[in-house]
Design a protein around this motif. Sequence first.
Motif, PDB file in Angstrom:
ATOM      1  N   TYR A 256      14.154   1.287  22.243  1.00 11.79           N
ATOM      2  CA  TYR A 256      14.537   0.089  22.983  1.00 11.79           C
ATOM      3  C   TYR A 256      13.870  -1.137  22.381  1.00 11.79           C
ATOM      4  O   TYR A 256      12.755  -1.062  21.856  1.00 11.79           O
ATOM      5  CB  TYR A 256      14.081   0.198  24.438  1.00 11.79           C
ATOM      6  CG  TYR A 256      14.586   1.406  25.188  1.00 11.79           C
ATOM      7  CD1 TYR A 256      13.934   2.640  25.104  1.00 11.79           C
ATOM      8  CD2 TYR A 256      15.715   1.324  26.001  1.00 11.79           C
ATOM      9  CE1 TYR A 256      14.395   3.748  25.794  1.00 11.79           C
ATOM     10  CE2 TYR A 256      16.185   2.423  26.703  1.00 11.79           C
ATOM     11  CZ  TYR A 256      15.518   3.638  26.602  1.00 11.79           C
ATOM     12  OH  TYR A 256      15.984   4.723  27.289  1.00 11.79           O
TER      13      TYR A 256
ATOM     14  N   GLU B 277      20.606  -6.347  28.673  1.00 13.34           N
ATOM     15  CA  GLU B 277      20.843  -7.508  29.539  1.00 13.34           C
ATOM     16  C   GLU B 277      20.954  -8.822  28.771  1.00 13.34           C
ATOM     17  O   GLU B 277      21.719  -9.712  29.145  1.00 13.34           O
ATOM     18  CB  GLU B 277      19.699  -7.611  30.556  1.00 13.34           C
ATOM     19  CG  GLU B 277      19.763  -8.787  31.498  1.00 13.34           C
ATOM     20  CD  GLU B 277      18.512  -8.911  32.365  1.00 13.34           C
ATOM     21  OE1 GLU B 277      17.623  -8.055  32.264  1.00 13.34           O
ATOM     22  OE2 GLU B 277      18.441  -9.888  33.134  1.00 13.34           O
TER      23      GLU B 277
ATOM     24  N   TYR C   6      19.426  -1.131  22.941  1.00 10.60           N
ATOM     25  CA  TYR C   6      18.783   0.161  22.871  1.00 10.60           C
ATOM     26  C   TYR C   6      19.603   1.107  22.002  1.00 10.60           C
ATOM     27  O   TYR C   6      20.775   0.837  21.682  1.00 10.60           O
ATOM     28  CB  TYR C   6      18.554   0.768  24.260  1.00 10.60           C
ATOM     29  CG  TYR C   6      19.799   1.122  25.031  1.00 10.60           C
ATOM     30  CD1 TYR C   6      20.470   0.145  25.778  1.00 10.60           C
ATOM     31  CD2 TYR C   6      20.287   2.418  25.047  1.00 10.60           C
ATOM     32  CE1 TYR C   6      21.605   0.465  26.501  1.00 10.60           C
ATOM     33  CE2 TYR C   6      21.419   2.750  25.773  1.00 10.60           C
ATOM     34  CZ  TYR C   6      22.073   1.763  26.508  1.00 10.60           C
ATOM     35  OH  TYR C   6      23.196   2.087  27.229  1.00 10.60           O
TER      36      TYR C   6
ATOM     37  N   LEU D   1       2.896  -3.467  36.221  1.00 12.24           N
ATOM     38  CA  LEU D   1       4.341  -3.649  36.324  1.00 12.24           C
ATOM     39  C   LEU D   1       4.995  -2.368  36.811  1.00 12.24           C
ATOM     40  O   LEU D   1       4.618  -1.276  36.391  1.00 12.24           O
ATOM     41  CB  LEU D   1       4.955  -4.025  34.975  1.00 12.24           C
ATOM     42  CG  LEU D   1       4.456  -5.325  34.350  1.00 12.24           C
ATOM     43  CD1 LEU D   1       3.585  -5.036  33.144  1.00 12.24           C
ATOM     44  CD2 LEU D   1       5.620  -6.206  33.929  1.00 12.24           C
TER      45      LEU D   1
ATOM     46  N   PHE E 197      12.498  -4.212  35.050  1.00 12.79           N
ATOM     47  CA  PHE E 197      11.101  -4.463  35.377  1.00 12.79           C
ATOM     48  C   PHE E 197      10.945  -5.515  36.463  1.00 12.79           C
ATOM     49  O   PHE E 197      11.727  -6.477  36.542  1.00 12.79           O
ATOM     50  CB  PHE E 197      10.355  -4.955  34.127  1.00 12.79           C
ATOM     51  CG  PHE E 197      10.030  -3.890  33.142  1.00 12.79           C
ATOM     52  CD1 PHE E 197      10.960  -3.493  32.205  1.00 12.79           C
ATOM     53  CD2 PHE E 197       8.784  -3.286  33.151  1.00 12.79           C
ATOM     54  CE1 PHE E 197      10.664  -2.504  31.289  1.00 12.79           C
ATOM     55  CE2 PHE E 197       8.472  -2.298  32.238  1.00 12.79           C
ATOM     56  CZ  PHE E 197       9.408  -1.904  31.310  1.00 12.79           C
ATOM     57  N   GLY E 198       9.902  -5.353  37.265  1.00 11.28           N
ATOM     58  CA  GLY E 198       9.423  -6.438  38.091  1.00 11.28           C
ATOM     59  C   GLY E 198       8.584  -7.372  37.228  1.00 11.28           C
ATOM     60  O   GLY E 198       8.305  -7.075  36.060  1.00 11.28           O
ATOM     61  N   GLN E 199       8.175  -8.503  37.782  1.00 12.63           N
ATOM     62  CA  GLN E 199       7.416  -9.467  37.002  1.00 12.63           C
ATOM     63  C   GLN E 199       5.925  -9.199  37.016  1.00 12.63           C
ATOM     64  O   GLN E 199       5.162  -9.907  36.344  1.00 12.63           O
ATOM     65  CB  GLN E 199       7.719 -10.885  37.482  1.00 12.63           C
ATOM     66  CG  GLN E 199       9.153 -11.275  37.211  1.00 12.63           C
ATOM     67  CD  GLN E 199       9.344 -12.762  37.133  1.00 12.63           C
ATOM     68  OE1 GLN E 199       8.439 -13.508  36.759  1.00 12.63           O
ATOM     69  NE2 GLN E 199      10.542 -13.222  37.476  1.00 12.63           N
TER      70      GLN E 199
ATOM     71  N   TYR F 164      12.790  -4.957  23.849  1.00 10.99           N
ATOM     72  CA  TYR F 164      12.652  -5.851  24.986  1.00 10.99           C
ATOM     73  C   TYR F 164      12.070  -7.179  24.504  1.00 10.99           C
ATOM     74  O   TYR F 164      11.392  -7.248  23.490  1.00 10.99           O
ATOM     75  CB  TYR F 164      11.677  -5.287  26.021  1.00 10.99           C
ATOM     76  CG  TYR F 164      12.091  -4.008  26.700  1.00 10.99           C
ATOM     77  CD1 TYR F 164      11.733  -2.771  26.163  1.00 10.99           C
ATOM     78  CD2 TYR F 164      12.797  -4.025  27.890  1.00 10.99           C
ATOM     79  CE1 TYR F 164      12.089  -1.584  26.791  1.00 10.99           C
ATOM     80  CE2 TYR F 164      13.158  -2.850  28.536  1.00 10.99           C
ATOM     81  CZ  TYR F 164      12.796  -1.638  27.983  1.00 10.99           C
ATOM     82  OH  TYR F 164      13.148  -0.467  28.612  1.00 10.99           O
TER      83      TYR F 164
ATOM     84  N   HIS G 142      10.257 -14.558  33.454  1.00  9.41           N
ATOM     85  CA  HIS G 142      11.392 -13.636  33.347  1.00  9.41           C
ATOM     86  C   HIS G 142      10.963 -12.178  33.242  1.00  9.41           C
ATOM     87  O   HIS G 142      11.764 -11.278  33.418  1.00  9.41           O
ATOM     88  CB  HIS G 142      12.260 -13.979  32.141  1.00  9.41           C
ATOM     89  CG  HIS G 142      12.987 -15.272  32.278  1.00  9.41           C
ATOM     90  ND1 HIS G 142      14.171 -15.402  32.986  1.00  9.41           N
ATOM     91  CD2 HIS G 142      12.705 -16.504  31.798  1.00  9.41           C
ATOM     92  CE1 HIS G 142      14.577 -16.651  32.936  1.00  9.41           C
ATOM     93  NE2 HIS G 142      13.714 -17.344  32.221  1.00  9.41           N
ATOM     94  N   GLY G 143       9.715 -11.962  32.923  1.00  7.59           N
ATOM     95  CA  GLY G 143       9.261 -10.593  32.762  1.00  7.59           C
ATOM     96  C   GLY G 143       9.855  -9.961  31.514  1.00  7.59           C
ATOM     97  O   GLY G 143      10.240 -10.641  30.559  1.00  7.59           O
ATOM     98  N   LEU G 144       9.952  -8.659  31.532  1.00  6.55           N
ATOM     99  CA  LEU G 144      10.520  -7.891  30.406  1.00  6.55           C
ATOM    100  C   LEU G 144      12.009  -7.688  30.623  1.00  6.55           C
ATOM    101  O   LEU G 144      12.437  -7.243  31.681  1.00  6.55           O
ATOM    102  CB  LEU G 144       9.846  -6.523  30.325  1.00  6.55           C
ATOM    103  CG  LEU G 144       8.561  -6.473  29.538  1.00  6.55           C
ATOM    104  CD1 LEU G 144       7.621  -5.467  30.126  1.00  6.55           C
ATOM    105  CD2 LEU G 144       8.871  -6.105  28.089  1.00  6.55           C
TER     106      LEU G 144
END
Lengths: 110, 112
Positions: free
Chosen positions: B33, B59, B48, A89, A100-102, B35, B41-43
């Motif tokens: 943080y 987000e 935080y 990542l 982050f990217g996926q 997450y 969707h990822g992280l």
Amino acid sequence: KQEVTQIPAALSVPEGENLVLNCSFTDSAIYNLQWFRQDPGKGLTSLLLIQSSQREQTSGRLNASLDKSSGRSTLYIAASQPGDSATYLCAGQGAQKLVFGQGTRLTINP
Amino acid sequence: DAGITQSPRHKVTETGTPVTLRCHQTENHRYMYWYRQDPGHGLRLIHYSYGVKDTDKGEVSDGYSVSRSKTEDFLLTLESATSSQTSVYFCATEYGGSDTQYFGPGTRLTVL
């Protein structure tokens, strides 16, 4: 709003090959660009961090570059090994913190 | 790696119940943080902290609250868990404001 994209989503290569993973970002106002590795069911491990004033960083067989003007970073892995199989990542850090990217799921075949 | 532990590591709960996840660090890092990681969707950053009692939204903060009463602990609370909060939650720490982030092992939360 920062968006980070990684292509391809998955990559499979034979052992010993040199390979490049790509990361692009939309907002060039980043403080740094980080590359992480994630093994299945595990947390993230930091590989390399490139500050915005730098162009590249190296650690062993890994080399990461940063081109803010084009919004791109690459992670180069030399002489790949089966133990390199993982998800990689990239993340851009700016005012929105880390975005982050996926990830790219990398498989190295013996 | 920074000494970061998360507890619990796995939890199954029911919709509407409160849940608190704990992150503990031994590195005296200023920033912490939370997450969540979801397929597709990822992280994504939830909340935080940039110091004791100093926190801010990320987000995807709706439905979550945090507290940090001492440097080493950062708590994430789901006041009334929903199925959409089923996810893997990661804690991370950072020494300064633009340094390497170190991640904990994660907590897998399932809300039925």
